[in-house]
Design a protein around this motif. Structure first.
Motif, short mmCIF file in Angstrom:
data_model
loop_
_atom_site.label_atom_id
_atom_site.label_comp_id
_atom_site.label_asym_id
_atom_site.label_seq_id
_atom_site.Cartn_x
_atom_site.Cartn_y
_atom_site.Cartn_z
N UNK A 92 -26.28 15.53 -27.79
CA UNK A 92 -26.32 14.33 -28.61
C UNK A 92 -26.95 13.18 -27.83
N UNK A 93 -28.06 12.65 -28.36
CA UNK A 93 -28.79 11.58 -27.67
C UNK A 93 -28.82 10.35 -28.58
N UNK A 94 -28.22 9.26 -28.13
CA UNK A 94 -28.22 8.02 -28.91
C UNK A 94 -27.92 6.87 -27.96
N UNK A 137 -16.47 13.83 -33.82
CA UNK A 137 -16.59 14.68 -35.00
C UNK A 137 -16.96 16.11 -34.61
N UNK A 138 -17.97 16.24 -33.75
CA UNK A 138 -18.43 17.56 -33.37
C UNK A 138 -17.38 18.33 -32.58
N UNK A 139 -16.72 17.63 -31.67
CA UNK A 139 -15.69 18.29 -30.85
C UNK A 139 -14.54 18.79 -31.70
N UNK A 191 -19.91 8.06 -29.42
CA UNK A 191 -18.49 8.42 -29.37
C UNK A 191 -18.01 8.98 -30.70
N UNK A 192 -18.42 8.35 -31.80
CA UNK A 192 -17.96 8.79 -33.12
C UNK A 192 -18.48 10.19 -33.45
N UNK A 243 -22.52 17.64 -25.35
CA UNK A 243 -22.90 16.82 -24.19
C UNK A 243 -23.61 15.58 -24.73
N UNK A 244 -23.26 14.42 -24.20
CA UNK A 244 -23.84 13.18 -24.71
C UNK A 244 -24.75 12.54 -23.67
N UNK A 245 -25.79 11.86 -24.16
CA UNK A 245 -26.78 11.20 -23.31
C UNK A 245 -27.10 9.84 -23.94
N UNK A 246 -27.19 8.82 -23.10
CA UNK A 246 -27.43 7.47 -23.62
C UNK A 246 -28.90 7.20 -23.90
#
Length: 205
Positions: free
Chosen positions: A9-11, A23-25, A18-19, A32-35
């Motif tokens: 997830x890239x945003x 939801x996905x989790x 976070x939201x 995995x998140x990326x800023x």
């Protein structure tokens, strides 16, 4: 759906990350998140298979440039882009560049989850097909030139006698080559052998 798939997830919006990650989790996905897109590209050596969900408009690198970078680096993960209403033309360009879907804000949770499942399943099938093509190609490359010629005749639907006449060999020799082909290709039947040849041809298109 592939069990080990990870949603990347890239945003640049922390609240959105976070939201959506929550939801996905809670829906059973590994996330995995990326800023930013550069942050994702920096992490490529450790990126696991799955799919990418990215905002199309970000300050450091937009979704289109991210796709260009992924293509240049040979990364084939499916990309889903998220767009605001005014960014739909940009999202369409992303689709033309290879994104598998785009979601216009605001979108429902179900729509996002469905798009991700479809993307991961499609990618898994494509990976399996690529593995099959590679295995068949390896077997084909091990064939002798004469065996390849006999295979070409069989794929063309020619009977043994016609293949023998065309190659100026005996029908018995064609039968021997045909038996060897079946064994070396691991084909259970002539139909299976022909299917393998067509799989390779389709993969080259």
């Amino acid at each position: 759906m592939a069990r080990d798939a990870v949603v990347h997830l890239i945003d640049d919006d922390d609240a959105v990350r976070q939201a959506v990650a929550f939801l996905l989790t809670t829906s059973g996905f590994a996330v995995r998140v990326y800023e930013s897109a550069p942050a994702f590209l920096d992490a490529l050596p450790t990126v696991q298979p799955g799919c990418i969900v990215t905002d199309v408009r970000m300050p450091e690198m937009d979704g289109l440039e991210l796709q260009r970078q992924l293509k240049t680096r040979g990364i084939g993960l499916p990309v889903i882009v998220i767009t605001g209403h005014g960014d739909v033309p940009l999202a369409v360009e992303a689709m033309k560049a290879g994104a598998v879907d785009f979601l216009e804000k605001p979108f429902s949770d179900d729509k996002l989850l469905s798009a991700i499942r479809v993307a991961i399943d499609r990618h898994a099938r494509e990976a399996e097909r690529a593995d099959e093509i590679a295995a068949i190609r390896s077997k084909l490359e091990a064939l002798s030139p004469r065996e390849r010629e006999v295979l070409d005749g069989l794929v063309a639907g020619l009977p043994n006698k016609t293949i023998a006449y065309d190659l100026k060999i005996s029908a018995r020799t064609v039968e021997v080559h045909r038996a060897n082909l079946m064994a070396r290709m691991g084909a259970a039947s002539l139909a299976d052998l022909v299917r393998m040849a067509f799989v390779i041809r389709a993969g080259l298109r």
